[in-house]
Design a protein around this motif. Structure first.
Motif: not given
Length: 122
Positions: A14-23
């Motif tokens: 989930l970390n890269p998915q969160h990172r992409d959306l957080r950006q």
């Protein structure tokens, strides 16, 4: 060396998915982070109980990411396996059969993080 299991992998996935959306929506994530910090701050209730509540809400919602995140939080906050099991028992009472499935997942996740924390402490 600590062996990490499935629920560590759930969070890592989930970390890269969160990172992409957080950006894309940093203000939303910043606001959510502030609310999370406020909600989990120890007050009249210790953080471990708040994390256990969040974990069993994950059970009722059928959210493996929520279960993993808050099982880890509860283990880090010092909750015991018995406390986790009893909190999951309340979710089974309140949500019935589906909670027996996600409750078992939550207990497995909690034990994974608790055992990893115990192994890291040695």
């Amino acid at each position: 060396m600590t062996t990490h299991g499935h629920y560590h992998d759930v969070l890592n996935d989930l970390n890269p998915q969160h990172r992409d959306l957080r950006q894309m929506i940093p203000d939303v994530y910043r606001g959510f982070g502030e609310m999370s910090n406020a909600a989990f701050a120890s007050g009249a209730m210790d953080k471990k109980y708040k994390e256990l509540i969040a974990m069993v809400i994950g059970v009722v919602a059928g959210c493996d990411g929520c279960i993993a995140s808050h099982a880890r939080g509860a283990a880090r906050a010092g909750a015991s396996k018995q406390e986790a099991a009893e909190a999951i028992g309340v979710s089974i009472l309140m949500h019935g059969g589906p909670a027996t499935i996600y409750g078992a997942r939550a207990y497995t996740a909690f034990c994974e993080f608790a055992d990893a924390a115990a192994g890291d402490a040695q």
